[in-house]
Write a protein that holds these residues in place. Structure first.
Motif, PDB file in Angstrom:
ATOM      1  N   GLY A   1     -25.947  76.020   1.251  1.00 28.46           N
ATOM      2  CA  GLY A   1     -24.407  75.913   1.234  1.00 28.46           C
ATOM      3  C   GLY A   1     -23.750  74.842   2.001  1.00 28.46           C
ATOM      4  O   GLY A   1     -22.793  74.334   1.501  1.00 28.46           O
TER       5      GLY A   1
ATOM      6  N   LEU B   1     -20.334  83.146   3.324  1.00 29.89           N
ATOM      7  CA  LEU B   1     -20.348  84.203   2.254  1.00 29.89           C
ATOM      8  C   LEU B   1     -21.613  84.532   1.533  1.00 29.89           C
ATOM      9  O   LEU B   1     -21.982  85.647   1.434  1.00 29.89           O
ATOM     10  CB  LEU B   1     -19.162  84.148   1.470  1.00 29.89           C
ATOM     11  N   ALA B   2     -22.259  83.592   1.098  1.00 28.78           N
ATOM     12  CA  ALA B   2     -23.586  83.549   0.307  1.00 28.78           C
ATOM     13  C   ALA B   2     -24.667  84.051   1.146  1.00 28.78           C
ATOM     14  O   ALA B   2     -25.463  84.866   0.775  1.00 28.78           O
ATOM     15  CB  ALA B   2     -23.913  82.237  -0.228  1.00 28.78           C
TER      16      ALA B   2
ATOM     17  N   TRP C   1     -18.037  79.046   1.232  1.00 32.90           N
ATOM     18  CA  TRP C   1     -19.054  79.919   0.513  1.00 32.90           C
ATOM     19  C   TRP C   1     -20.324  79.872   1.092  1.00 32.90           C
ATOM     20  O   TRP C   1     -21.173  81.145   0.987  1.00 32.90           O
ATOM     21  CB  TRP C   1     -19.134  79.213  -0.832  1.00 32.90           C
TER      22      TRP C   1
ATOM     23  N   ALA D   1     -13.911  74.790   0.300  1.00 36.26           N
ATOM     24  CA  ALA D   1     -14.379  75.754  -0.509  1.00 36.26           C
ATOM     25  C   ALA D   1     -16.056  75.962  -0.500  1.00 36.26           C
ATOM     26  O   ALA D   1     -16.286  77.213  -0.331  1.00 36.26           O
ATOM     27  CB  ALA D   1     -13.962  75.985  -2.012  1.00 36.26           C
ATOM     28  N   ALA D   2     -16.810  75.060  -0.515  1.00 42.37           N
ATOM     29  CA  ALA D   2     -18.102  75.100  -0.534  1.00 42.37           C
ATOM     30  C   ALA D   2     -18.741  75.503   1.093  1.00 42.37           C
ATOM     31  O   ALA D   2     -19.506  76.268   0.971  1.00 42.37           O
ATOM     32  CB  ALA D   2     -18.562  73.642  -0.987  1.00 42.37           C
TER      33      ALA D   2
ATOM     34  N   ALA E   1     -18.031  80.742  -7.000  1.00 38.99           N
ATOM     35  CA  ALA E   1     -17.356  80.663  -5.778  1.00 38.99           C
ATOM     36  C   ALA E   1     -16.384  79.612  -5.379  1.00 38.99           C
ATOM     37  O   ALA E   1     -15.280  79.555  -5.142  1.00 38.99           O
ATOM     38  CB  ALA E   1     -18.390  80.689  -4.535  1.00 38.99           C
ATOM     39  N   THR E   2     -16.844  78.479  -5.856  1.00 39.61           N
ATOM     40  CA  THR E   2     -16.082  77.176  -5.998  1.00 39.61           C
ATOM     41  C   THR E   2     -14.861  77.417  -6.867  1.00 39.61           C
ATOM     42  O   THR E   2     -13.858  77.024  -6.514  1.00 39.61           O
ATOM     43  CB  THR E   2     -16.812  75.808  -6.453  1.00 39.61           C
TER      44      THR E   2
ATOM     45  N   VAL F   1     -27.080  80.997  -3.093  1.00 38.39           N
ATOM     46  CA  VAL F   1     -26.002  80.041  -2.955  1.00 38.39           C
ATOM     47  C   VAL F   1     -25.928  79.129  -4.208  1.00 38.39           C
ATOM     48  O   VAL F   1     -24.636  79.180  -4.796  1.00 38.39           O
ATOM     49  CB  VAL F   1     -26.599  79.073  -1.854  1.00 38.39           C
TER      50      VAL F   1
ATOM     51  N   LEU G   1     -12.621  79.788  -4.785  1.00 36.54           N
ATOM     52  CA  LEU G   1     -12.247  79.381  -3.476  1.00 36.54           C
ATOM     53  C   LEU G   1     -11.451  78.175  -3.280  1.00 36.54           C
ATOM     54  O   LEU G   1     -10.649  78.172  -2.477  1.00 36.54           O
ATOM     55  CB  LEU G   1     -13.522  79.141  -2.538  1.00 36.54           C
TER      56      LEU G   1
ATOM     57  N   SER H   1     -22.680  79.501  -6.931  1.00 34.75           N
ATOM     58  CA  SER H   1     -21.633  78.471  -6.329  1.00 34.75           C
ATOM     59  C   SER H   1     -20.549  78.022  -7.182  1.00 34.75           C
ATOM     60  O   SER H   1     -19.518  77.984  -6.853  1.00 34.75           O
ATOM     61  CB  SER H   1     -22.486  77.234  -6.033  1.00 34.75           C
TER      62      SER H   1
END
Length: 230
Positions: free
Chosen positions: A131, A77-78, A74, A70-71, A183-184, A176, A187, A180
């Protein structure tokens, strides 16, 4: 002395001339190499580093693979979000490219007509590097080193001020880190769902690792059959 008079007491411009001055003393082939590396090479290297990190995490198959993946998802995407955020920043600041307002620069890339602050290349590479660091510190450290090299190249090429690069680093890192957690949280469940899929689960974890973790899977059945035969 002409350079000093042109730059005045502005340390940003002074550093620009100092770094870009290295291009004047370098051989032509080295400048062409720096042009390619600064414009395309380091971006490609960052993408390859992200792929390498994905392959390493997937092959290792630890319990926290979905969160790490997931990270990792990201990171690009970031970078994309950071570049979008940069669009209104550039329009608001409207800082011309340094070669348009300062004479004597050795510009390695022609055709740059957009504004200078902040650097897209610096923003993208640092967002990817930060990221990666969230996903894996070893790969993240390498990514941040590549981002710093990208920033140096942009100034060396005469297309950005040092503060353009620093601004890009700050923007990429901020996007990021600030987003984060959200997002985490979004995701990680997605990566867990992908991991459990029989068709695309290989994206998150290699098949051999996944089979061993699935209760009643084929590996478990074969083990039970060997026990019964014994």
């Amino acid at each position: 002395m002409a350079v000093i008079a042109e730059s005045g007491s502005n340390p940003d411009v002074d550093l620009l001339y100092d770094i870009n001055g290295l291009a004047k003393d370098a051989p032509h082939w080295f400048d062409r190499a720096m042009e390619f590396v600064g414009e395309y090479g380091l971006l490609v290297a960052m993408v390859l580093l992200v792929v390498w990190c994905w392959w390493s995490v997937r092959r290792r198959g630890d319990e926290d693979v979905p969160a790490t993946m997931a990270a990792l998802v990201w990171a690009p995407l970031a970078a994309a979000i950071a570049v979008l955020v940069n669009v209104p920043i550039r329009g608001f600041v409207e800082r011309p490219r340094p070669f348009l307002t300062h004479q004597g620069l050795d510009v390695l890339v022609s055709g740059k007509t957009d504004y200078s602050f902040v650097s897209d290349h610096a923003t993208i590479t640092m967002a990817l590097g930060a990221g990666l660091f969230v996903a894996n510190r070893r790969f993240g450290a390498a990514g941040i080193a590549l981002a710093l090299a990208e920033g140096f190249c942009r100034v060396y090429m005469g297309v950005h001020y040092p503060t353009d690069v620093v601004g890009g680093f700050a923007l990429g890192t901020a996007v990021v880190l600030l987003l984060s957690p959200l997002a985490t949280a979004l995701l990680t469940p997605l990566m867990k769902a992908v991991e459990g899929s029989p068709r695309v689960g290989w994206i998150v974890r290699r098949r051999s690792a996944r089979v061993g973790l699935v209760p009643g899977g084929r590996a478990s059945l074969e083990s039970e059959e060997r026990d019964l035969a014994a």
